[in-house]
Design an enzyme around this catalytic site. Sequence first.
Site, PDB file in Angstrom:
ATOM      1  N   ARG A 161      32.088  40.404  34.546  1.00 13.65           N
ATOM      2  CA  ARG A 161      33.267  40.868  33.815  1.00 13.65           C
ATOM      3  C   ARG A 161      33.502  39.997  32.579  1.00 13.65           C
ATOM      4  O   ARG A 161      33.891  38.844  32.701  1.00 13.65           O
ATOM      5  CB  ARG A 161      34.508  40.859  34.708  1.00 13.65           C
ATOM      6  CG  ARG A 161      35.766  41.321  33.967  1.00 13.65           C
ATOM      7  CD  ARG A 161      36.897  41.761  34.879  1.00 13.65           C
ATOM      8  NE  ARG A 161      37.485  40.686  35.655  1.00 13.65           N
ATOM      9  CZ  ARG A 161      38.669  40.769  36.259  1.00 13.65           C
ATOM     10  NH1 ARG A 161      39.385  41.884  36.176  1.00 13.65           N
ATOM     11  NH2 ARG A 161      39.131  39.772  36.971  1.00 13.65           N
ATOM     12  N   ASP A 449      45.975  34.717  39.646  1.00 17.47           N
ATOM     13  CA  ASP A 449      45.137  34.629  38.458  1.00 17.47           C
ATOM     14  C   ASP A 449      45.993  35.025  37.259  1.00 17.47           C
ATOM     15  O   ASP A 449      47.216  35.114  37.366  1.00 17.47           O
ATOM     16  CB  ASP A 449      43.874  35.478  38.587  1.00 17.47           C
ATOM     17  CG  ASP A 449      44.149  36.980  38.667  1.00 17.47           C
ATOM     18  OD1 ASP A 449      45.323  37.395  38.489  1.00 17.47           O
ATOM     19  OD2 ASP A 449      43.202  37.745  38.886  1.00 17.47           O
TER      20      ASP A 449
END
Length: 553
Positions: A161, A449
């Site tokens: 990613r 996150d």
Amino acid sequence: MNARMEVLGPQGERFDEILTPEALRFLARLHESFVGRRHEALTARMERRRGIENGRDLDFLSETRAIREDPDWRVAGAGPGLDDRRVEITGPTDRKMTVNAMNSGAKVWLADHEDATSPTWANVVGGQVNLCDAIRRQIDFTSAEGKEYRLGESTPTIVFRPRGWHLVEKHLRFTDGPGIAGPASASLVDFGLYAFHNAHELIARGSGPYFYLPKLESHLEARLWDDVFSLSEQLLGVPHGTIRATVLIETIPAAFEMEEILYELRDHCAGLNAGRWDYIFSIIKNFRGRGAAFTLPDRARITMTVPFMRAYTELLVATCHKRGAHAIGGMSAFIPNRRDPEVTARALEQVAADKRREARDGFDGTWVAHPDLIPTAQAEFDAVLDERPNQLDRMRDDVRVDARALLDLTIEGEVTDAGVAANVSIAVRYLESWLRGVGAAAIDDLMEDAATAEISRSQLWQWIRQGTVTREGTRVTAAFVERLLSAELEVRRTPDGRFEDAAELVRGLALGDDFPTFLTIEAYSRFLVEPEVEVAITSPATGSGAVGEGRAA
């Protein structure tokens, strides 16, 4: 080709293996071809968001109705090694986490340079070194205590990613003619370095260059990525369609364009993922000024079964299976604690329920953030899939989701004093971790996150602006949040920590009049860029900002 890529960041161990002249030429070619369209995409985001703020309601696009109503087209689907995705583990690409992910027993590792990675220069390039080693089975790690980590026999398929279109990489400067210079696109840097160094090796090993695409807001952004893939395949000398992408549907505008996104990427598309945390953040960001009807309660109350989340995930599964694409579920934030059996039992119970719902709804796989959760998640998908690699053949013809359902923010719950305090604490502690170079942090037995931290700080901003009153009767004001910040600092402050800097960031993100579109933009520029790089990138002799900093995102 006049374009070139200059390295402004310091050299680290083995950086020369990644930042080779050939790799930099490849990056320069990508930037030369696509940096203008990137700016157009970011400008379109800004204009769409301004329209929503001014009262324009989102709806499915009339101009692409023919795509949605055409029953015949399908996406390319899974590439080699990607057919069975029942459990995917997510995490950053530091050396220890890379080895642990490769040994986790998951079917797929989402190697993350986005929300789970703090984009320090060392992490950005060092992560590429670790990925190259992992792909070639040349990676190991020895901890400070002398514990050795080595690869086992079976390893997951890697899906990488890159960072989103809104971010830049200031340690690399793109120049395209005299006086035109600026920081590189972080998306093209991350994607380009990974594809350039690993595409042929991955193909030779029976896999391929696979990617997760974050933060997309429209099918035109998907078209941009598709063109990046096609040119890259041509430059690398691999067949068209070798690259495969899974798109995270984690913004509310993208939820209205799922089929169009699949269509634009159809030669390169493997599926869609329900990126739940950024999706919630996107709802808050886009509707933050639209009044009490769009003001959400405590973060803990926004579960996957509330109306707008239920509609979004059901539409995603139905859309994917209609077009032959994988539907991948999201990440439950609960994580085990090996020192606390009660916390672990609660986490396993929560994760089992979450994955059971996804498997029964038709998802083909799901995410976890901790290796100890893999057996629990896999058991729920095994119960539905048995020996099948996926359930693509399960059509969700019963799903009927309209614009009203996607925007039904009805939730039982209130804003509480504890919820406000929790958001302050999470935002400060996560940003402190991020500033130290750690982008995924265990906080209060949850995996936080950048996306979960975004929810916390954006809720604070919205509650203040809307004059929200908590269940206990406290009006959420800047002064109230400032008191909570001060109290948090008293508890957390350490000589070697970054809590003062983190608190300063929270003030700018939550207490200011303007709403920063992403916490990572300013935090990166202020704290993660090497000082000499900041001077070089803004020097009048080289021009400033022709490539831009993504602030229109």
